[in-house]
Design a protein around this motif. Structure first.
Motif, PDB file in Angstrom:
ATOM      1  N   PRO A  61       0.791  -1.231   0.000  1.00 53.91           N
ATOM      2  CA  PRO A  61       0.000   0.000   0.000  1.00 53.91           C
ATOM      3  C   PRO A  61       0.818   1.273   0.000  1.00 53.91           C
ATOM      4  CG  PRO A  61      -0.951  -1.615   1.494  1.00 53.91           C
ATOM      5  CD  PRO A  61       0.347  -2.184   1.028  1.00 53.91           C
ATOM      6  N   GLY A  62       1.915   1.292   0.706  1.00 50.81           N
ATOM      7  CA  GLY A  62       2.704   2.508   0.812  1.00 50.81           C
ATOM      8  C   GLY A  62       3.378   2.915  -0.475  1.00 50.81           C
ATOM      9  N   GLU A  63       3.438   1.971  -1.442  1.00 52.24           N
ATOM     10  CA  GLU A  63       4.143   2.258  -2.681  1.00 52.24           C
ATOM     11  C   GLU A  63       3.267   2.970  -3.710  1.00 52.24           C
ATOM     12  OE1 GLU A  63       5.711  -1.358  -4.128  1.00 52.24           O
ATOM     13  OE2 GLU A  63       7.351  -1.425  -2.698  1.00 52.24           O
ATOM     14  N   VAL A  64       1.961   3.029  -3.451  1.00 52.72           N
ATOM     15  CA  VAL A  64       1.055   3.658  -4.405  1.00 52.72           C
ATOM     16  C   VAL A  64       0.253   4.721  -3.694  1.00 52.72           C
ATOM     17  CG1 VAL A  64      -0.866   3.269  -5.978  1.00 52.72           C
ATOM     18  CG2 VAL A  64       0.879   1.519  -5.707  1.00 52.72           C
ATOM     19  N   ASP A  65       0.216   5.906  -4.277  1.00 52.69           N
ATOM     20  CA  ASP A  65      -0.551   6.987  -3.682  1.00 52.69           C
ATOM     21  C   ASP A  65      -2.027   6.660  -3.745  1.00 52.69           C
ATOM     22  OD1 ASP A  65       1.785   8.375  -3.287  1.00 52.69           O
ATOM     23  OD2 ASP A  65       1.653   9.385  -5.249  1.00 52.69           O
ATOM     24  N   ASP A  66      -2.795   7.174  -2.811  1.00 50.75           N
ATOM     25  CA  ASP A  66      -4.221   6.917  -2.761  1.00 50.75           C
ATOM     26  C   ASP A  66      -5.024   8.014  -3.460  1.00 50.75           C
ATOM     27  OD1 ASP A  66      -3.877   4.574  -1.328  1.00 50.75           O
ATOM     28  OD2 ASP A  66      -3.825   5.625   0.595  1.00 50.75           O
ATOM     29  N   ASP A  67      -4.386   8.732  -4.379  1.00 49.65           N
ATOM     30  CA  ASP A  67      -5.072   9.793  -5.103  1.00 49.65           C
ATOM     31  C   ASP A  67      -6.191   9.219  -5.946  1.00 49.65           C
ATOM     32  OD1 ASP A  67      -1.928  11.458  -5.792  1.00 49.65           O
ATOM     33  OD2 ASP A  67      -3.245  11.530  -4.031  1.00 49.65           O
ATOM     34  N   ASP A  68      -7.261   9.976  -6.109  1.00 46.96           N
ATOM     35  CA  ASP A  68      -8.377   9.524  -6.910  1.00 46.96           C
ATOM     36  C   ASP A  68      -7.981   9.349  -8.372  1.00 46.96           C
ATOM     37  OD1 ASP A  68     -10.001   9.538  -4.702  1.00 46.96           O
ATOM     38  OD2 ASP A  68     -10.737  11.593  -5.044  1.00 46.96           O
ATOM     39  N   ASP A  69      -6.987  10.123  -8.811  1.00 48.08           N
ATOM     40  CA  ASP A  69      -6.574  10.066 -10.209  1.00 48.08           C
ATOM     41  C   ASP A  69      -5.733   8.826 -10.509  1.00 48.08           C
ATOM     42  OD1 ASP A  69      -6.060  13.651 -10.256  1.00 48.08           O
ATOM     43  OD2 ASP A  69      -7.859  12.460 -10.675  1.00 48.08           O
ATOM     44  N   LYS A  70      -5.311   8.133  -9.474  1.00 49.50           N
ATOM     45  CA  LYS A  70      -4.447   6.973  -9.677  1.00 49.50           C
ATOM     46  C   LYS A  70      -5.252   5.821 -10.268  1.00 49.50           C
ATOM     47  CE  LYS A  70      -0.384   5.102  -9.277  1.00 49.50           C
ATOM     48  NZ  LYS A  70       0.810   5.677  -9.874  1.00 49.50           N
ATOM     49  N   ASP A  71      -4.816   5.297 -11.402  1.00 48.35           N
ATOM     50  CA  ASP A  71      -5.550   4.225 -12.061  1.00 48.35           C
ATOM     51  C   ASP A  71      -5.008   2.883 -11.585  1.00 48.35           C
ATOM     52  OD1 ASP A  71      -7.018   2.622 -13.641  1.00 48.35           O
ATOM     53  OD2 ASP A  71      -6.404   3.492 -15.548  1.00 48.35           O
ATOM     54  N   ILE A  72      -5.660   2.287 -10.599  1.00 50.38           N
ATOM     55  CA  ILE A  72      -5.174   1.025 -10.032  1.00 50.38           C
ATOM     56  C   ILE A  72      -5.392  -0.148 -10.981  1.00 50.38           C
ATOM     57  CG2 ILE A  72      -5.534   1.801  -7.663  1.00 50.38           C
ATOM     58  CD1 ILE A  72      -8.076   0.050  -7.624  1.00 50.38           C
ATOM     59  N   ALA A  73      -6.210   0.024 -12.023  1.00 48.29           N
ATOM     60  CA  ALA A  73      -6.442  -1.072 -12.960  1.00 48.29           C
ATOM     61  C   ALA A  73      -5.157  -1.445 -13.696  1.00 48.29           C
ATOM     62  CB  ALA A  73      -7.526  -0.683 -13.969  1.00 48.29           C
ATOM     63  N   ILE A  74      -4.353  -0.432 -14.055  1.00 48.18           N
ATOM     64  CA  ILE A  74      -3.097  -0.685 -14.760  1.00 48.18           C
ATOM     65  C   ILE A  74      -1.994  -1.055 -13.778  1.00 48.18           C
ATOM     66  CG2 ILE A  74      -1.386   0.271 -16.348  1.00 48.18           C
ATOM     67  CD1 ILE A  74      -4.178  -0.103 -17.552  1.00 48.18           C
ATOM     68  N   SER A  75      -1.826  -0.236 -12.769  1.00 46.33           N
ATOM     69  CA  SER A  75      -0.817  -0.489 -11.741  1.00 46.33           C
ATOM     70  C   SER A  75      -1.401  -0.150 -10.379  1.00 46.33           C
ATOM     71  CB  SER A  75       0.426   0.368 -12.003  1.00 46.33           C
ATOM     72  OG  SER A  75       1.378   0.201 -10.983  1.00 46.33           O
ATOM     73  N   PRO A  76      -1.429  -1.096  -9.456  1.00 45.33           N
ATOM     74  CA  PRO A  76      -0.689  -2.365  -9.497  1.00 45.33           C
ATOM     75  C   PRO A  76      -1.478  -3.588  -9.928  1.00 45.33           C
ATOM     76  CG  PRO A  76      -1.460  -1.963  -7.293  1.00 45.33           C
ATOM     77  CD  PRO A  76      -1.963  -0.798  -8.120  1.00 45.33           C
ATOM     78  N   LEU A  77      -2.761  -3.464 -10.325  1.00 44.89           N
ATOM     79  CA  LEU A  77      -3.539  -4.664 -10.622  1.00 44.89           C
ATOM     80  C   LEU A  77      -3.017  -5.433 -11.841  1.00 44.89           C
ATOM     81  CD1 LEU A  77      -7.264  -3.713  -9.853  1.00 44.89           C
ATOM     82  CD2 LEU A  77      -5.882  -5.494  -8.782  1.00 44.89           C
ATOM     83  N   ALA A  78      -3.004  -4.781 -13.013  1.00 48.20           N
ATOM     84  CA  ALA A  78      -2.542  -5.473 -14.223  1.00 48.20           C
ATOM     85  C   ALA A  78      -1.071  -5.851 -14.102  1.00 48.20           C
ATOM     86  CB  ALA A  78      -2.770  -4.592 -15.443  1.00 48.20           C
ATOM     87  N   LEU A  79      -0.278  -4.904 -13.628  1.00 44.57           N
ATOM     88  CA  LEU A  79       1.154  -5.110 -13.488  1.00 44.57           C
ATOM     89  C   LEU A  79       1.606  -4.492 -12.165  1.00 44.57           C
ATOM     90  CD1 LEU A  79       3.611  -6.147 -15.238  1.00 44.57           C
ATOM     91  CD2 LEU A  79       4.005  -3.769 -15.825  1.00 44.57           C
ATOM     92  N   PRO A  80       2.094  -5.262 -11.182  1.00 43.66           N
ATOM     93  CA  PRO A  80       2.600  -6.634 -11.347  1.00 43.66           C
ATOM     94  C   PRO A  80       1.719  -7.740 -10.787  1.00 43.66           C
ATOM     95  CG  PRO A  80       3.510  -5.701  -9.363  1.00 43.66           C
ATOM     96  CD  PRO A  80       2.538  -4.665  -9.914  1.00 43.66           C
ATOM     97  N   ILE A  81       0.515  -7.438 -10.273  1.00 41.60           N
ATOM     98  CA  ILE A  81      -0.255  -8.476  -9.595  1.00 41.60           C
ATOM     99  C   ILE A  81      -0.740  -9.561 -10.564  1.00 41.60           C
ATOM    100  CG2 ILE A  81      -2.372  -8.929  -8.292  1.00 41.60           C
ATOM    101  CD1 ILE A  81      -2.004  -6.242  -6.918  1.00 41.60           C
ATOM    102  N   LEU A  82      -1.361  -9.174 -11.687  1.00 41.38           N
ATOM    103  CA  LEU A  82      -1.889 -10.155 -12.630  1.00 41.38           C
ATOM    104  C   LEU A  82      -0.839 -10.614 -13.641  1.00 41.38           C
ATOM    105  CD1 LEU A  82      -5.399  -8.535 -13.301  1.00 41.38           C
ATOM    106  CD2 LEU A  82      -4.890 -10.529 -11.871  1.00 41.38           C
ATOM    107  N   ALA A  83      -0.135  -9.682 -14.231  1.00 39.64           N
ATOM    108  CA  ALA A  83       0.871 -10.020 -15.244  1.00 39.64           C
ATOM    109  C   ALA A  83       2.258  -9.644 -14.734  1.00 39.64           C
ATOM    110  CB  ALA A  83       0.562  -9.303 -16.554  1.00 39.64           C
ATOM    111  N   GLY A  84       2.663 -10.274 -13.656  1.00 40.98           N
ATOM    112  CA  GLY A  84       3.967  -9.999 -13.072  1.00 40.98           C
ATOM    113  C   GLY A  84       5.080 -10.760 -13.771  1.00 40.98           C
ATOM    114  N   PRO A  85       6.308 -10.615 -13.295  1.00 46.41           N
ATOM    115  CA  PRO A  85       7.457 -11.296 -13.920  1.00 46.41           C
ATOM    116  C   PRO A  85       7.296 -12.806 -14.014  1.00 46.41           C
ATOM    117  CG  PRO A  85       8.203  -9.634 -12.367  1.00 46.41           C
ATOM    118  CD  PRO A  85       6.724  -9.727 -12.192  1.00 46.41           C
TER     119      PRO A  85
END
Length: 214
Positions: free
Chosen positions: A104-128
């Protein structure tokens, strides 16, 4: 036909264990708790579509990437095997690997932050680990291997999308202990897959060395 079915099941189980839809559903519910049902649906769709295109790109361009950087298939299988094994090992301990987790601390909680791309798509779903798995199964460059790999990941994305949509109800049904058991089981499968990739990589590297020495 039998070999094709075996390959399809193997690829699907490899992706399933790596992505772990049940555990990722818990992550998704936690990250989208303040969103409405419609917003949660859009977030899930965008995240999974993005993850699919990321994995598809590596499936289609895997051979070109190898040639560009002078990477051999045995090297990928050795590195990918270690990577997959480490992810599985962390999951066996009952915790998520840092390669496929969100702090959680690595991503700002701003409303403008698109969590669908990061961190959901990358790296949680399509990680290394997922990328390494995809490239391992499609790196031969054969059209059939690429199609099977992409179809297997597409099917998993559909399953994960359904899990995300019914996330809150699913988490209530499964519970913390159910998620923990699933995570450890997926971890066991991943460690075996990682070890198999390592064994195949060592075998291929030894064969390549023998041919080079002749």
């Amino acid at each position: 036909m039998h070999d094709l079915t075996t390959m399809a099941v193997t690829v699907f189980m490899g992706f399933f264990a790596m992505m772990n839809p049940i555990a990722n559903t818990a992550v998704f519910v936690g990250m989208t708790g303040e969103q409405s049902a419609a917003q949660r649906k859009r977030t899930a769709f965008k995240a999974l579509i993005s993850a699919f295109f990321i994995i598809s790109a590596f499936c289609l361009l895997g051979k070109a990437i190898f040639e560009l950087f002078g990477i051999t298939l045995p090297a990928l299988r050795l590195a990918g095997g270690i990577l997959v094994f480490l992810v599985g090992y962390h999951m066996l301990q009952g915790s998520s690997s840092k390669l496929h987790s969100h702090i959680p601390g690595e991503v700002d909680d701003d409303d403008d932050k698109d969590i669908a791309i990061s961190p959901l798509a990358l790296p949680i779903l399509a990680g290394p680990g997922t990328i390494a798995t995809a490239m391992n199964y499609s790196a031969s460059g054969e059209v059939l291997n690429i199609i099977v790999t992409m179809c297997a990941f597409a099917l998993l994305c559909v399953i994960t999308f359904v899990c995300f949509l019914f996330g809150p109800k699913l988490i209530d049904k499964v519970g913390a202990s159910g998620i923990n058991i699933t995570t450890r089981l997926m971890g066991l499968i991943l460690t075996v897959i990682g070890m198999q990739m390592l064994i195949q990589g060592v075998h291929d590297a030894f064969t390549l060395f023998q041919h080079s020495a002749v």
